[in-house]
Design a protein around this motif. Structure first.
Motif, mmCIF file in Angstrom:
data_model
loop_
_atom_site.group_PDB
_atom_site.id
_atom_site.type_symbol
_atom_site.label_atom_id
_atom_site.label_comp_id
_atom_site.label_asym_id
_atom_site.label_seq_id
_atom_site.Cartn_x
_atom_site.Cartn_y
_atom_site.Cartn_z
ATOM 1 N N LEU A 26 0.820 -1.204 0.000
ATOM 2 C CA LEU A 26 0.000 0.000 0.000
ATOM 3 C C LEU A 26 0.859 1.261 0.000
ATOM 4 C CD1 LEU A 26 -2.776 -1.094 2.515
ATOM 5 C CD2 LEU A 26 -2.836 -1.155 0.018
ATOM 6 N N LYS A 27 2.168 1.077 -0.189
ATOM 7 C CA LYS A 27 3.089 2.220 -0.245
ATOM 8 C C LYS A 27 4.114 1.988 -1.341
ATOM 9 C CE LYS A 27 2.745 3.458 4.607
ATOM 10 N NZ LYS A 27 3.506 3.747 5.828
ATOM 11 N N ILE A 28 4.628 3.091 -1.873
ATOM 12 C CA ILE A 28 5.654 3.027 -2.908
ATOM 13 C C ILE A 28 6.977 3.424 -2.263
ATOM 14 C CG2 ILE A 28 6.457 3.997 -5.092
ATOM 15 C CD1 ILE A 28 3.563 4.696 -5.738
ATOM 16 N N ASN A 29 8.004 2.580 -2.455
ATOM 17 C CA ASN A 29 9.320 2.950 -1.937
ATOM 18 C C ASN A 29 10.015 3.871 -2.941
ATOM 19 O OD1 ASN A 29 10.737 1.404 -3.904
ATOM 20 N ND2 ASN A 29 10.607 -0.427 -2.629
ATOM 21 N N ASN A 30 11.178 4.379 -2.570
ATOM 22 C CA ASN A 30 11.866 5.358 -3.421
ATOM 23 C C ASN A 30 12.163 4.826 -4.828
ATOM 24 O OD1 ASN A 30 11.815 7.462 -1.644
ATOM 25 N ND2 ASN A 30 13.862 7.135 -0.861
ATOM 26 N N GLY A 31 12.603 3.580 -4.928
ATOM 27 C CA GLY A 31 12.906 3.000 -6.240
ATOM 28 C C GLY A 31 11.668 2.883 -7.106
ATOM 29 N N GLU A 32 10.577 2.412 -6.513
ATOM 30 C CA GLU A 32 9.318 2.288 -7.248
ATOM 31 C C GLU A 32 8.798 3.661 -7.662
ATOM 32 O OE1 GLU A 32 7.573 -1.669 -4.979
ATOM 33 O OE2 GLU A 32 7.256 0.309 -4.102
ATOM 34 N N LEU A 33 8.942 4.634 -6.760
ATOM 35 C CA LEU A 33 8.471 5.984 -7.068
ATOM 36 C C LEU A 33 9.265 6.603 -8.211
ATOM 37 C CD1 LEU A 33 6.612 8.325 -6.440
ATOM 38 C CD2 LEU A 33 8.223 9.047 -4.677
ATOM 39 N N LYS A 34 10.562 6.379 -8.204
ATOM 40 C CA LYS A 34 11.395 6.916 -9.281
ATOM 41 C C LYS A 34 10.967 6.316 -10.624
ATOM 42 C CE LYS A 34 16.072 8.218 -10.309
ATOM 43 N NZ LYS A 34 17.404 8.396 -9.742
ATOM 44 N N ASP A 50 16.494 20.714 -14.688
ATOM 45 C CA ASP A 50 17.109 20.323 -13.425
ATOM 46 C C ASP A 50 17.317 18.805 -13.394
ATOM 47 O OD1 ASP A 50 17.902 19.863 -10.831
ATOM 48 O OD2 ASP A 50 16.240 20.960 -9.912
ATOM 49 N N PRO A 51 18.586 18.333 -13.412
ATOM 50 C CA PRO A 51 18.831 16.890 -13.415
ATOM 51 C C PRO A 51 18.411 16.205 -12.116
ATOM 52 C CG PRO A 51 20.885 18.102 -13.168
ATOM 53 C CD PRO A 51 19.809 19.108 -13.433
ATOM 54 N N GLU A 52 18.194 16.968 -11.049
ATOM 55 C CA GLU A 52 17.795 16.392 -9.766
ATOM 56 C C GLU A 52 16.289 16.531 -9.523
ATOM 57 O OE1 GLU A 52 20.242 17.878 -6.624
ATOM 58 O OE2 GLU A 52 22.076 17.492 -7.726
ATOM 59 N N LEU A 53 15.532 16.873 -10.550
ATOM 60 C CA LEU A 53 14.103 17.113 -10.385
ATOM 61 C C LEU A 53 13.371 15.879 -9.856
ATOM 62 C CD1 LEU A 53 11.752 19.077 -10.639
ATOM 63 C CD2 LEU A 53 11.419 18.219 -12.961
ATOM 64 N N VAL A 54 13.685 14.692 -10.375
ATOM 65 C CA VAL A 54 13.011 13.472 -9.918
ATOM 66 C C VAL A 54 13.246 13.285 -8.428
ATOM 67 C CG1 VAL A 54 12.948 10.956 -10.097
ATOM 68 C CG2 VAL A 54 13.011 12.340 -12.166
ATOM 69 N N ASP A 55 14.479 13.470 -7.976
ATOM 70 C CA ASP A 55 14.779 13.323 -6.551
ATOM 71 C C ASP A 55 14.028 14.363 -5.721
ATOM 72 O OD1 ASP A 55 16.505 11.137 -6.918
ATOM 73 O OD2 ASP A 55 18.185 12.476 -7.351
ATOM 74 N N LYS A 56 13.932 15.585 -6.229
ATOM 75 C CA LYS A 56 13.202 16.645 -5.513
ATOM 76 C C LYS A 56 11.715 16.314 -5.428
ATOM 77 C CE LYS A 56 16.453 20.313 -6.685
ATOM 78 N NZ LYS A 56 16.685 21.502 -7.514
ATOM 79 N N GLN A 59 11.246 13.596 -2.813
ATOM 80 C CA GLN A 59 11.320 14.130 -1.444
ATOM 81 C C GLN A 59 10.043 14.881 -1.093
ATOM 82 O OE1 GLN A 59 14.925 16.420 -1.338
ATOM 83 N NE2 GLN A 59 16.233 14.618 -1.457
ATOM 84 N N ASP A 60 9.510 15.629 -2.044
ATOM 85 C CA ASP A 60 8.291 16.384 -1.796
ATOM 86 C C ASP A 60 7.092 15.459 -1.609
ATOM 87 O OD1 ASP A 60 6.820 18.823 -1.537
ATOM 88 O OD2 ASP A 60 6.049 18.493 -3.559
ATOM 89 N N LEU A 61 7.030 14.388 -2.365
ATOM 90 C CA LEU A 61 5.920 13.437 -2.245
ATOM 91 C C LEU A 61 5.903 12.750 -0.887
ATOM 92 C CD1 LEU A 61 5.942 11.768 -5.768
ATOM 93 C CD2 LEU A 61 4.049 13.010 -4.775
ATOM 94 N N ASP A 62 7.064 12.497 -0.330
ATOM 95 C CA ASP A 62 7.168 11.790 0.949
ATOM 96 C C ASP A 62 6.979 12.789 2.094
ATOM 97 O OD1 ASP A 62 7.618 9.958 2.953
ATOM 98 O OD2 ASP A 62 9.771 9.799 2.578
ATOM 99 N N ALA A 63 5.747 13.210 2.309
ATOM 100 C CA ALA A 63 5.431 14.274 3.271
ATOM 101 C C ALA A 63 5.871 13.932 4.694
ATOM 102 C CB ALA A 63 3.938 14.574 3.247
#
Length: 96
Positions: A26-34, A50-56, A59-63
């Motif tokens: 019921l949750k997505i981990n960082n790898g799945e989210l990417k 921005d090459p770091e946009l996915v990482d940003k 981070q924003d999604l993981d409230a």
């Protein structure tokens, strides 16, 4: 016949749940989210400089900063991203 809004809601729900493959289903981990972001925001991400946009975005999604994204976090942040896209669209219309 479902409406476009119903189709969009169904798509968001399915995309989220099909992305939950490891650990908590019921949750997505960082790898799945990417992978989800790269697969389903392809056009949006290709226009960004921005090459770091996915990482940003991740981070924003993981409230709650638990390194996983639940459905509520996902929906709230996708809605916020949609608002930002609409704001950009409105600004472009004003320039014309």
């Amino acid at each position: 016949m479902p409406t476009q809004l119903e189709i969009a809601m169904d798509a968001m729900t399915r995309i989220f749940h099909y992305s939950c493959k490891e650990g908590d289903r019921l949750k997505i981990n960082n790898g799945e989210l990417k992978m989800l972001l790269q697969r389903h925001l392809t056009e949006f991400l290709s226009c960004q400089k921005d090459p770091e946009l996915v990482d940003k975005i991740m981070q924003d999604l993981d409230a709650n900063k638990d390194y996983e994204v639940d459905f509520n976090e996902f929906v709230v942040r996708v809605a916020a991203l949609t608002v930002a896209c609409n704001d950009y669209f409105v600004e472009q219309l004003k320039k014309k």
